[in-house]
Design a protein around this motif. Structure first.
Motif, short mmCIF file in Angstrom:
data_model
loop_
_atom_site.label_atom_id
_atom_site.label_comp_id
_atom_site.label_asym_id
_atom_site.label_seq_id
_atom_site.Cartn_x
_atom_site.Cartn_y
_atom_site.Cartn_z
N GLY A 146 0.81 -1.11 0.03
CA GLY A 146 -0.12 0.02 0.02
C GLY A 146 0.90 1.23 -0.01
N GLY A 147 2.05 1.01 -0.48
CA GLY A 147 2.96 2.21 -0.42
C GLY A 147 2.78 3.37 -1.39
N GLY A 148 1.91 3.02 -2.36
CA GLY A 148 1.71 4.12 -3.69
C GLY A 148 1.08 5.46 -3.24
N ARG A 149 0.34 5.57 -2.05
CA ARG A 149 -0.06 6.80 -1.79
C ARG A 149 -0.24 6.86 -0.15
NH1 ARG A 149 -6.41 6.07 -4.05
NH2 ARG A 149 -6.81 4.42 -2.67
N GLY A 150 -0.95 8.01 0.35
CA GLY A 150 -1.35 8.30 1.40
C GLY A 150 -0.47 7.80 2.47
N ARG A 169 -2.09 13.44 10.26
CA ARG A 169 -1.45 13.47 9.18
C ARG A 169 -0.68 12.35 8.81
NH1 ARG A 169 0.75 19.31 11.51
NH2 ARG A 169 1.41 17.54 12.83
N PRO A 170 -0.70 11.77 7.73
CA PRO A 170 0.26 10.54 7.43
C PRO A 170 1.32 10.42 8.16
CG PRO A 170 -1.04 11.32 5.48
CD PRO A 170 -1.22 12.24 6.36
N PRO A 197 -4.26 3.75 13.29
CA PRO A 197 -4.49 5.33 12.94
C PRO A 197 -5.80 5.48 13.59
CG PRO A 197 -3.67 4.16 11.09
CD PRO A 197 -4.32 2.93 12.05
N GLY A 198 -5.81 6.79 14.10
CA GLY A 198 -7.11 7.70 14.14
C GLY A 198 -7.80 8.16 13.08
N MET A 199 -8.30 9.46 13.06
CA MET A 199 -8.68 10.07 11.90
C MET A 199 -7.61 10.79 11.19
SD MET A 199 -11.95 9.63 12.08
CE MET A 199 -13.32 9.02 13.21
N ILE A 200 -7.33 10.22 10.08
CA ILE A 200 -6.01 10.78 9.42
C ILE A 200 -6.58 11.53 8.12
CG2 ILE A 200 -3.88 10.16 8.44
CD1 ILE A 200 -3.95 9.67 11.46
N ARG A 201 -5.98 12.64 7.95
CA ARG A 201 -6.39 13.06 6.75
C ARG A 201 -5.62 12.85 5.67
NH1 ARG A 201 -9.15 17.88 6.42
NH2 ARG A 201 -8.88 18.39 8.69
N ILE A 202 -6.01 12.17 4.54
CA ILE A 202 -5.35 11.74 3.48
C ILE A 202 -5.84 12.22 2.20
CG2 ILE A 202 -4.68 9.73 4.28
CD1 ILE A 202 -6.73 8.02 3.06
N GLU A 203 -5.38 12.08 1.23
CA GLU A 203 -5.69 12.84 -0.30
C GLU A 203 -7.29 12.21 -0.72
OE1 GLU A 203 -2.55 10.09 -1.41
OE2 GLU A 203 -3.03 11.15 0.05
N GLN A 226 3.89 7.77 2.61
CA GLN A 226 4.59 8.38 3.75
C GLN A 226 5.26 7.63 4.56
OE1 GLN A 226 4.04 12.12 3.87
NE2 GLN A 226 6.24 11.94 5.15
N VAL A 227 5.05 6.31 5.02
CA VAL A 227 5.79 5.67 5.54
C VAL A 227 7.23 5.30 4.92
CG1 VAL A 227 5.91 3.24 6.59
CG2 VAL A 227 4.00 4.51 6.99
N ALA A 228 6.96 4.73 3.90
CA ALA A 228 8.01 4.45 2.67
C ALA A 228 9.07 5.61 2.77
CB ALA A 228 7.64 4.28 1.40
N LEU A 229 8.62 6.94 2.73
CA LEU A 229 9.65 8.16 2.72
C LEU A 229 10.22 8.21 3.95
CD1 LEU A 229 7.30 10.77 1.03
CD2 LEU A 229 9.36 9.60 -0.01
N GLY A 230 9.73 7.80 5.14
CA GLY A 230 9.99 7.65 6.49
C GLY A 230 11.13 6.79 6.88
N PHE A 231 11.16 5.81 6.02
CA PHE A 231 12.03 4.74 6.32
C PHE A 231 13.46 5.18 5.38
CE2 PHE A 231 8.87 1.72 7.99
CZ PHE A 231 9.87 1.18 9.09
N ALA A 232 12.90 5.62 4.39
CA ALA A 232 14.16 5.90 3.49
C ALA A 232 15.01 7.32 4.06
CB ALA A 232 13.68 6.48 2.25
N ALA A 233 14.27 8.18 4.75
CA ALA A 233 14.91 9.18 5.46
C ALA A 233 15.87 8.92 6.65
CB ALA A 233 13.83 10.03 6.04
N GLU A 234 15.87 7.62 6.91
CA GLU A 234 16.52 6.95 7.90
C GLU A 234 17.48 5.77 7.58
OE1 GLU A 234 15.35 6.23 12.09
OE2 GLU A 234 13.87 7.65 11.92
N GLY A 235 17.84 5.78 6.15
CA GLY A 235 18.65 5.00 5.46
C GLY A 235 18.45 3.70 4.83
N ALA A 236 16.97 3.50 4.80
CA ALA A 236 16.68 1.92 4.50
C ALA A 236 16.50 1.96 2.87
CB ALA A 236 15.25 1.49 5.01
#
Length: 251
Positions: free
Chosen positions: A14-18, A215-216, A186-192, A22-32
């Motif tokens: 489910g990494g294509g959006r929302g 937020r995501p 997650p609770g009430m998360i605002r996504i696109e 954001q989770v994918a970007l978060g792991f990338a930011a820490e070197g994965a």
């Protein structure tokens, strides 16, 4: 990058959006290194390109987790190009709603096949390799509806309650083999993606003790924590990320 996940290979369904993106970007930011899995080529290629621009080794994988054959093929592609996955994040999911007395059972079947069986399939296919290595982290996605009830969400609530119990069972079953299985809710998360029900934003915000919709990116820290060595002694738990909604007793 602070390098907490340097050298780690992470797969996000489910990494294509929302939230998944954001989770994918978060792991990338820490070197994965990050494999991004979703149902459409356009989505996974877009996110993989975004990751690669930041210097991340990224792999786009087209796969519908509701299809057992596609999950098996995704495992071949990911392990063939990336090697064994260290972290699996099961963020793929469907949402639908409608009056329970008239809700279409085939629509319910599709939702359950993605949210529950899709999560189980990915846990099985990628988890077997983790069990063989005696090491791995799996983070599933539940929901507030894993714990509570909203009208006209019977199939979705059943699916997310199923993810909660699946996480508990795998968490205690696989812990002796060094594989941690946990979840975030997650609770009430605002996504696109527009929500199918009209929401009273002011009333909703008043109901959230934190004073805002999620937020995501609010999910990235909790997911990374559960995927880290800091969470080695946590098994079968679901971490609620909802701004205090679930615990709030005042209407």
């Amino acid at each position: 990058m602070n390098g907490r996940f340097d050298g780690k290979r992470v797969l996000v369904t489910g990494g294509g959006r929302g939230i998944g993106r954001q989770v994918a970007l978060g792991f990338a930011a820490e070197g994965a290194d990050v494999a991004v899995l979703a149902r459409t080529a356009e989505q996974v290629e877009s996110v993989a390109a975004e990751l690669a621009e930041g210097g991340t080794k990224a792999l786009p994988v087209v796969c519908d987790v509701a299809d057992a054959g596609q999950v098996t093929e995704a495992e071949r592609k990911v392990t063939g190009e990336f090697g064994d996955v260290d972290v699996l994040v099961n963020a793929a999911g469907l949402f639908s709603m409608g009056p329970s007395a008239a809700y279409d059972t085939e629509q319910a079947r599709a939702l359950l096949d993605t949210n529950v069986l899709g999560t189980l399939r990915c846990c099985q296919v990628f988890g077997r390799r983790m069990l063989a290595r005696q090491h791995g982290k799996i983070v599933n996605f539940g929901s507030l509806l894993s714990f509570t009830a909203f009208p006209e969400r019977a199939a979705y609530a059943a699916s997310k309650a199923g993810v909660l119990q699946l996480t508990r069972v795998l968490g205690v079953e696989w812990a002796p083999s060094g594989v941690n299985v946990n979840a975030v809710a997650p609770g009430m998360i605002r996504i696109e993606t527009p929500h199918p029900a009209a929401l009273d934003e002011d009333a909703l915000t008043r109901r959230i003790p934190a004073g805002r919709r999620g937020r995501p990116r609010d999910l990235t820290g909790p997911v990374r924590f559960l995927a880290s060595e800091e969470a080695d002694y946590i098994n079968g738990q679901t971490l609620v990320v909802d701004g205090g909604w679930l615990n709030y007793g005042y209407l």
